[in-house]
Design a protein around this motif. Structure first.
Motif, PDB file in Angstrom:
ATOM      1  N   GLY A 113      40.673  33.671  36.309  1.00  0.00           N
ATOM      2  CA  GLY A 113      40.753  33.880  34.870  1.00  0.00           C
ATOM      3  C   GLY A 113      42.090  33.420  34.306  1.00  0.00           C
ATOM      4  O   GLY A 113      42.196  33.050  33.141  1.00  0.00           O
ATOM      5  N   LYS A 114      43.107  33.409  35.143  1.00  0.00           N
ATOM      6  CA  LYS A 114      44.443  32.947  34.720  1.00  0.00           C
ATOM      7  C   LYS A 114      44.401  31.488  34.259  1.00  0.00           C
ATOM      8  O   LYS A 114      45.218  31.048  33.470  1.00  0.00           O
ATOM      9  N   LYS A 125      39.659  37.793  38.333  1.00  0.00           N
ATOM     10  CA  LYS A 125      41.003  37.957  37.772  1.00  0.00           C
ATOM     11  C   LYS A 125      41.895  36.769  38.119  1.00  0.00           C
ATOM     12  O   LYS A 125      42.618  36.250  37.270  1.00  0.00           O
ATOM     13  N   ALA A 182      35.615  40.912  41.774  1.00  0.00           N
ATOM     14  CA  ALA A 182      36.450  41.237  40.609  1.00  0.00           C
ATOM     15  C   ALA A 182      37.857  40.640  40.761  1.00  0.00           C
ATOM     16  O   ALA A 182      38.440  40.158  39.788  1.00  0.00           O
ATOM     17  N   ASP A 183      38.391  40.642  41.973  1.00  0.00           N
ATOM     18  CA  ASP A 183      39.717  40.062  42.213  1.00  0.00           C
ATOM     19  C   ASP A 183      39.705  38.550  42.038  1.00  0.00           C
ATOM     20  O   ASP A 183      40.657  37.966  41.515  1.00  0.00           O
ATOM     21  N   LYS A 210      35.860  31.268  34.410  1.00  0.00           N
ATOM     22  CA  LYS A 210      35.124  32.531  34.482  1.00  0.00           C
ATOM     23  C   LYS A 210      33.977  32.409  35.444  1.00  0.00           C
ATOM     24  O   LYS A 210      33.409  31.416  35.650  1.00  0.00           O
TER      25      LYS A 210
END
Length: 77
Positions: A72-73, A69, A65-66, A77
């Protein structure tokens, strides 16, 4: 380990034997052996994989999940 010397030593042993069973065993082994993806890597790649496994064993990991994130910036994905 000097792989070339090992291969030559093995070839010499095979060439000098009259043990038909040994020859058939070696042949069967070679025909049935599955290649491991790790064996196909070069020395640097193998070292990197082993270091990654050691890091994971030490708990030096990042949660999925990290990572999502973080990447994702940049629209990944």
């Amino acid at each position: 380990m000097n792989i070339q010397a090992e291969k030559l030593d093995l070839l010499q042993t095979i060439m000098n034997t009259n043990d038909e069973g040994l020859i058939m065993d070696v042949k069967a082994f070679l025909l049935n052996r599955k290649t491991d993806w790790f064996d196909e890597l070069n020395e640097v790649q193998q070292k990197d994989v082993l270091e990654g496994l050691a890091q994971a064993d030490r708990g030096e990991t990042v949660a999925h999940a990290d990572v999502v994130k973080l990447f994702g910036k940049w629209g990944l994905k």
